[in-house]
Design an enzyme around this catalytic site. Sequence first.
Site, PDB file in Angstrom:
ATOM      1  N   ASP A  77       0.843  -1.195   0.000  1.00  9.33           N
ATOM      2  CA  ASP A  77       0.000   0.000   0.000  1.00  9.33           C
ATOM      3  C   ASP A  77       0.879   1.247   0.000  1.00  9.33           C
ATOM      4  O   ASP A  77       2.097   1.162  -0.151  1.00  9.33           O
ATOM      5  CB  ASP A  77      -0.949  -0.010   1.202  1.00  9.33           C
ATOM      6  CG  ASP A  77      -2.297   0.618   0.882  1.00  9.33           C
ATOM      7  OD1 ASP A  77      -2.324   1.823   0.627  1.00  9.33           O
ATOM      8  OD2 ASP A  77      -3.310  -0.108   0.876  1.00  9.33           O
ATOM      9  N   HIS A 113      -3.782   6.292   3.576  1.00  7.44           N
ATOM     10  CA  HIS A 113      -4.470   5.108   3.050  1.00  7.44           C
ATOM     11  C   HIS A 113      -3.902   3.810   3.615  1.00  7.44           C
ATOM     12  O   HIS A 113      -4.631   2.941   4.113  1.00  7.44           O
ATOM     13  CB  HIS A 113      -4.394   5.124   1.522  1.00  7.44           C
ATOM     14  CG  HIS A 113      -5.240   4.099   0.839  1.00  7.44           C
ATOM     15  ND1 HIS A 113      -4.828   2.799   0.642  1.00  7.44           N
ATOM     16  CD2 HIS A 113      -6.476   4.182   0.307  1.00  7.44           C
ATOM     17  CE1 HIS A 113      -5.777   2.122  -0.002  1.00  7.44           C
ATOM     18  NE2 HIS A 113      -6.791   2.939  -0.212  1.00  7.44           N
ATOM     19  N   SER A 308     -10.934  -0.534  -1.177  1.00  6.38           N
ATOM     20  CA  SER A 308      -9.713  -0.775  -0.395  1.00  6.38           C
ATOM     21  C   SER A 308     -10.068  -1.190   1.019  1.00  6.38           C
ATOM     22  O   SER A 308      -9.479  -2.116   1.595  1.00  6.38           O
ATOM     23  CB  SER A 308      -8.859   0.491  -0.350  1.00  6.38           C
ATOM     24  OG  SER A 308      -8.410   0.874  -1.615  1.00  6.38           O
TER      25      SER A 308
END
Length: 1018
Positions: A77, A113, A308
Amino acid sequence: MYSRIYKYKTALKALILINVFLLLPWPTSLLYGEESNYRTENNLAAGIMGVPGLWSYQLGSSITGLTGKGQIIAVADSGLDGGSLELLHPDIKDRLVGVKDFSGDGWADPNGHGTHVAGSIVGTGSKSEGVVKGIAPEAGLYFQATYNDKEKTLRIPSVYELLADAYNTPGQPRIHVNSWGASFSDGVYDWDTHSLDKFVWDHQDMVVLKSAGNGYKTSKPFVSSPGAAKNAITVGSTEGTRGVDTSSDNPDQVAGFSSRGTLDGRIKPEVLAPGTWILSTRKTKPNLASDSYIGLYNQNYGYMSGTSMSTALTAGSLALLRQYFQAKGVTPNASLLKAALIFGTQKLPGVSASDQGFGRVNVENTLVALENGNLFYQDNPGLQTGETVTYTYTSNGQPFRVVMAYSDYPKTPGVGKDLVNDLDLKVIGPDSKGIYWGNGYIEGDRLNNVEEVIVYNPEPGQTYTIEVAGHDIVHGPQPFSIVFGDMTYSGTVAEINSEEIKFSDGKAFKLDEEVNFRVISGEEELISAALKDIPPGAEAYLSFGPDGEVTHIEAIYITMTSKIMSKEGARQLTIFDGTRWTMADQVKIFVGENKLNWAELPIESEVKLTVNPVSARVWRVDVKNLPDNSPYYSLPISDEEVKKAIADSRSSGKVVLSAPEDEELEKSVTLAFKAAMATEIYSNGRPLELRLPGLIIEIPAGEFSRFGANLQGAQLQMRVSWQAGGEKSLPSSDSLMYLRPVGRLVDVRPTIVWPDGTQLPVSNTNNPIKVTITSPIGSTAGLNTQKMGVYRLSELTQMWEFISNDYNPDTGKSTITVDRLGKFAVLEASRTFSDINNHWARSDIEIMAARHVVRGMTSQTFAPNDMVTRGQFTVMLVRTLGFSEDTAAAKFTDLPADYWCAGDVGAAVKMGLAAGYSDGTFRPDEPITREQMATMLVRALTLMADKTFRDTGYTLGKFNDRDDISDWAKDSVAIIAGEGIMNGREEGIFAPKEQTTRAEAATVMVRLISSIANSGKR
């Protein structure tokens, strides 16, 4: 006479209700005002997926709860928190076993994120007392940082290399999570897809998860690369149950953004999981300008939405299943875990298979079937072409499910069909009567390497034959995994006793004395629980014996204690943390042993809610404490803070007062200070800026001149509460206008309050007040931002009145100037007309109608081909740009002050957009020519987009009638055509002297808005 009797009855009823409250055996701490602990369980997504039932599961003496212990999960990620152990979120720090930096500029997280994804999987919840934690909180984390912040791009090596790095790292992760996607490929079997499939073919014990992508309502709706990989578990999103907006209140609905499908029609994603407003770990040093949070819970946790988030939750669930299998002595390969996960998924009612894949993840279904059901699972070493293997299943009359999955040989991109090795699944009924083919494909599924059969009404006591056949095995043998057996029945308990359990869907099951059961409240198993401890509203999972009898019941429910902030209609309430909860149809409300109806439930009372974790419906409300009815705020902003803000205004230009930093977005807030400070704010002369969650209110200093010495001891309060808009269109003065909320409605109430509780609303202002509303960016999913505007509810008509089209989709901010506060909302408007259904400009007309720039000639018709006058076009332009009317500036002999367009013409003249003729007239009723329109549009573009248009290189060369264009208009026509705002009537013809239609005018306004927005000025 009737009204007096009614008042007496109402007063008597209220008195009785108060006495009921006072006679209850209230806890001493509540009676004497000791501060209560309001705590909400925030693992809502975990509840939807049945995870709490696994957390508390006692698997022999070796495992106390399935929590991911012993599992290592690899995540590729953006980055992880601050990029060092010293700057790592406490919820993640103890779970990290290794990091690899592929980005080239360190492993820090540039946008939050990766930190959010990691927390959803392995977060321990240490900063929330275990309330906000990951699905596998005792699993280890191996992190691969891939985002280069300087280049603003992901650096992904070959997918094979990425997976190999994780596979061979110490700890040997066997679950790999990819919540990223390539933008250059959409639903295509490309080389990244091939790379993923090849790795899993070579390493069949590695489970690879891939997010489906968030582009469904765009030009690229298919799953993002490498989500089309056959050997990945591709994960899409359902809505959650947090109730922040209409995209987070129904877990049985596929999220509007969730990508789905491949170019060759395969089932992708395979599974869904909650993906809207997911709460997880936040960076320890956030950057609000670049971080991707759509809402902040507190300094440790934030919200994000997307596939996600769903992929991370699914990865955690797989870790729990893998831990279970290993505890049973089985090391599962990827296909067995995939089949077991799919076996427990729940079908979404009314949703097509192409949208939901095999269903929404529910690992409790799988666990109950494994532990208490008649479930068979096996890894088969493989079949060649023409070979078959069969299994038998004897039905107990309950629905049974068969799932066959395998890791297929990688396909060469661009050559042949995507499925290389083709296995077929079918179920043959008793005495060869009836054949059920995998995925419903008669004679075999030629697309997918996962196939399922569900037999909903099998014949009790009869034997069914399950066959897996090698239809066409190019690279064999082809191994596969199969899972089959009774489906766990799951549903919401409506009523239960020693003889029967009834569900909210109408189904009922007889019980006998041999039934075993578990009851989980929150995530704790109740010790020595009995059937009576299963409350109505619990989610129950049933297993069945050989004769179809109920043998095991597993029940999960959650409770929370909070205060009621508002009630909406007859079904919804908002509690202290700002979340909205919907009542079940069968909800019961109690104060002690006394039942209340909905209307009698007091706002601001402390309540205990009993909630179904899957549907998030409230089944029971127990009133625990009386509301505090005094509106006097006990913790106002001190005089010293106000004076400091006044002193600071000398450099900032504003007196800034803020709500406490830990206040949450969309939470009801009161910002208060002593009225005595009003004189000092007025004397300072600089505006007061009140900063509240999601809201900024700027009040001119002159407004405080109205507050005098008679306010001794009073407070000036600004009360802000956020409310859900509901699913239905909000009422508009135009009955054909559909108004849909963007996020929530906000109620702004300025009030003077005295210590004795006396209060005086002061909504009307003597000076214009500037209000900036920030809508959650995620709340615009599926909406048209060009149709959004700010509206205010009229207390007189109860209709929503349009104020402004100001909405910035990049920031979610809307700024308006008003002279009256009250209830505001950012709304998406939809309006159409019966005579534009097949018109080329329909979309543009509907946009401008939604923006209140154009109206119909009648309520039903627009007349798109009618000519536009100079006055009409000027009004459209002024409304499009959002200018206020100015009648005084319209000094034309043919334009009286009370003429319908005088104010807009005056505004256009004042801003330099329009001019009259040399004889002192404006001629508002003359048709406007195309060259006149071009000139006004260039002036607007120059004004609003800060463009000078010098030496642009734009020419009239493409127009054959350029000599017909007036000299004064030539530059404007060249510029406006070069900017793409106006085009020719036909190839090579501009037609400068021809008149403009209403449809053309609407279209150029839409293009003008886009051009201004693209310039960066809003």
